[in-house]
Design an enzyme around this catalytic site. Structure first.
Site, mmCIF file in Angstrom:
data_model
loop_
_atom_site.group_PDB
_atom_site.id
_atom_site.type_symbol
_atom_site.label_atom_id
_atom_site.label_comp_id
_atom_site.label_asym_id
_atom_site.label_seq_id
_atom_site.Cartn_x
_atom_site.Cartn_y
_atom_site.Cartn_z
ATOM 1 N N HIS A 209 0.823 -1.216 0.006
ATOM 2 C CA HIS A 209 0.082 -0.063 0.010
ATOM 3 C C HIS A 209 0.725 1.298 -0.035
ATOM 4 O O HIS A 209 0.239 2.486 0.105
ATOM 5 C CB HIS A 209 -1.188 0.123 1.317
ATOM 6 C CG HIS A 209 -0.162 0.275 2.560
ATOM 7 N ND1 HIS A 209 0.603 -0.805 3.190
ATOM 8 C CD2 HIS A 209 -0.271 1.386 3.293
ATOM 9 C CE1 HIS A 209 0.871 -0.393 4.232
ATOM 10 N NE2 HIS A 209 0.735 1.068 4.273
HETATM 11 C C1 UD1 Z 1 -2.300 5.455 6.342
HETATM 12 C C2 UD1 Z 1 -0.751 5.713 7.001
HETATM 13 C C3 UD1 Z 1 0.130 4.554 6.963
HETATM 14 C C4 UD1 Z 1 -0.367 3.108 7.225
HETATM 15 C C5 UD1 Z 1 -1.660 2.964 6.248
HETATM 16 C C6 UD1 Z 1 -2.221 1.580 7.050
HETATM 17 C C7 UD1 Z 1 -0.324 8.035 7.200
HETATM 18 C C8 UD1 Z 1 0.493 9.088 6.520
HETATM 19 N N1 UD1 Z 1 -0.225 6.955 6.480
HETATM 20 O O1 UD1 Z 1 -1.940 5.328 5.015
HETATM 21 O O2 UD1 Z 1 1.265 4.847 7.581
HETATM 22 O O3 UD1 Z 1 0.445 2.442 6.918
HETATM 23 O O4 UD1 Z 1 -2.660 4.229 6.770
HETATM 24 O O5 UD1 Z 1 -3.591 1.524 5.770
HETATM 25 O O6 UD1 Z 1 -0.967 8.409 8.003
HETATM 26 N N2 UD1 Z 1 -9.328 5.325 2.233
HETATM 27 C C9 UD1 Z 1 -10.318 4.415 2.140
HETATM 28 N N3 UD1 Z 1 -11.176 4.328 3.403
HETATM 29 C C10 UD1 Z 1 -10.623 4.464 4.609
HETATM 30 C C11 UD1 Z 1 -9.330 5.214 4.490
HETATM 31 C C12 UD1 Z 1 -8.849 5.745 3.483
HETATM 32 O O7 UD1 Z 1 -11.034 4.208 1.154
HETATM 33 O O8 UD1 Z 1 -11.172 4.198 5.474
HETATM 34 C C13 UD1 Z 1 -8.662 5.687 0.889
HETATM 35 C C14 UD1 Z 1 -9.000 7.110 0.473
HETATM 36 O O9 UD1 Z 1 -8.949 7.042 -0.632
HETATM 37 C C15 UD1 Z 1 -7.646 7.794 1.022
HETATM 38 C C16 UD1 Z 1 -6.612 6.695 0.857
HETATM 39 O O10 UD1 Z 1 -7.072 5.531 1.105
HETATM 40 O O11 UD1 Z 1 -7.442 8.933 0.288
HETATM 41 C C17 UD1 Z 1 -5.284 6.836 1.595
HETATM 42 O O12 UD1 Z 1 -5.721 6.698 3.148
HETATM 43 P P1 UD1 Z 1 -4.747 7.776 4.083
HETATM 44 O O13 UD1 Z 1 -5.500 7.479 5.576
HETATM 45 O O14 UD1 Z 1 -4.756 9.095 3.645
HETATM 46 O O15 UD1 Z 1 -3.294 7.157 4.144
HETATM 47 P P2 UD1 Z 1 -3.038 5.241 3.783
HETATM 48 O O16 UD1 Z 1 -2.438 5.246 2.616
HETATM 49 O O17 UD1 Z 1 -4.286 4.481 4.564
#
Ligand code: UD1
Length: 363
Positions: A209
């Protein structure tokens, strides 16, 4: 003593679960300690958040700040705005943050600016790679933390090198491993096992991821093709994070032996890991879980903030280098993987030690 515990994203939930239990146990024994749980809402899907609360019996948060997704600046700012209001309305003695996600850093900054002491669980980890948002989160959080709890001696050394007073650093072990130990006999066989007739140790499991691995479709496809070719026809189970799903949706057909699934609940995912032949990942926490379980782990990153998983554990770093990956796959397929040992104090009692230190510290 009032402690506000922060959780925001998937890897936080298994780290806070045993801390909450240990606080409750300590309060039941008559100690003056209580907690309030704040969910920032950084992760909001049932599969990335709700299922962990259900399965790990984490109490419902006292508040959900519902910040949701956004750019790093938007998400961090939104968490700070919402948590500042919440903390002013609900003052406490300590704000306890875990890990290295945006919620960790945002809430630590808010707390410190409101003159509330900050506790960082999993302090001192360093990849020394500032292209990782988590490294910035770790450095900023540790720069304003009052009480540091570390998973390894090396993390303490990193903190001392950064000028932290050694009296505030406590090597206590790993709360993520507390959760794993507490749930080993509750792990649950997922439906996918019978659906694909998965035999014990006859499949690999993969999670990817990190933006650097999954944001470019062509790069991701090349990576998946290489892994697939080296699997000796073993099925590769690939629970897909929403970020990775976005890229996969724009790609053509995937190799046959790669089986895509939704993100899995904790108890099913750890069952699959525990029964697998090997794990391929770019996650931080999974490097630790595989080290504890002594499952071969191939990490597709150029560095790790968890070096003990490579030095004494079952983890190997391959970066994005096809030659290093092929070498690792050969070693795996020939059954010559290192056996590894479990780091000191990863014994299931870390959260209890954390609570004891907090009580002593504030006497
Ligand atoms: C975050 C953490 C990362 C961790 C990961 C585990 C930061 C900088 N990164 O990354 O360290 O390893 O979580 O998953 O805090 N989204 C959904 N549903 C959700 C949440 C997110 O669909 O419930 C999608 C959205 O499109 C969002 C993308 O995932 O923009 C990324 O989510 P985000 O929380 O920004 O970061 P992660 O890549 O999940």
């Amino acid at each position: 003593m009032k402690i506000t515990i922060i959780a925001g994203a998937r890897p936080n939930f298994m780290k806070i679960a045993p801390i909450i239990s240990a606080i409750k146990m300590s309060a039941d024994k008559g100690n003056n300690i209580s907690y309030r749980l704040v969910h920032t809402g950084q992760h909001y899907d049932q599969k990335l958040s709700g299922s962990f609360f259900d399965e790990l019996n984490i109490p419902k948060p006292d508040v959900n700040l519902e910040v949701g997704s956004g750019s790093h600046a938007q998400q961090t700012a939104q968490i700070m705005i919402e948590f500042e209001k919440d903390l002013m309305e609900n003052p406490c003695d300590y704000v306890l943050v875990v890990g290295d996600v945006n919620s960790t850093m945002a809430c630590a900054i808010v707390a410190k600016k409101l003159h509330t002491k900050v506790i960082h669980v999993e302090a001192g980890l360093r990849s020394f790679d500032l292209t990782m948002p988590e490294e910035i989160n770790r450095m900023v959080t540790d720069a304003i933390t009052d009480l540091f709890f570390t998973t390894s001696k090396g993390a303490g050394i990193n903190l001392e090198k950064a000028g932290i007073n050694p009296d505030c650093i406590f090597h206590v072990g790993n709360t993520m491993i507390d959760t794993l130990i507490n749930n080993l006999d509750r792990l649950r066989k997922p439906a996918i096992n019978s659906q694909y007739s998965l035999d014990q140790e006859e499949y690999w499991i993969m999670t990817l991821h990190r933006p650097s691995n999954v944001d470019e479709a062509q790069k991701l496809l090349e990576l998946l093709n290489l892994i697939s070719k080296n699997a000796n026809d073993k099925p590769i189970i690939f629970p897909v994070h929403p970020r990775t799903a976005n890229t996969l949706n724009s790609m053509g057909v995937l190799p046959d032996n790669i089986i895509i699934t939704d993100p899995m609940p904790y108890l099913e995912f750890m069952y699959l890991v525990n029964s697998s032949a090997a794990v391929i990942t770019d996650s931080g926490g999974i490097q630790e879980e595989t080290t504890f379980l002594k499952i071969p782990c191939i990490t597709l990153r150029e560095n790790t903030e968890r070096p003990e998983t490579v030095e004494i554990g079952s983890n190997v770093l391959c970066g994005f280098d096809p030659e290093l990956m092929k070498k690792a796959f050969e070693q795996l397929n020939s059954g010559n993987w290192k056996s590894g040992t479990v780091p000191d104090l990863w014994d299931g009692k870390t959260a209890e030690r954390i609570v004891e230190v907090i009580l002593d510290y504030s006497d």
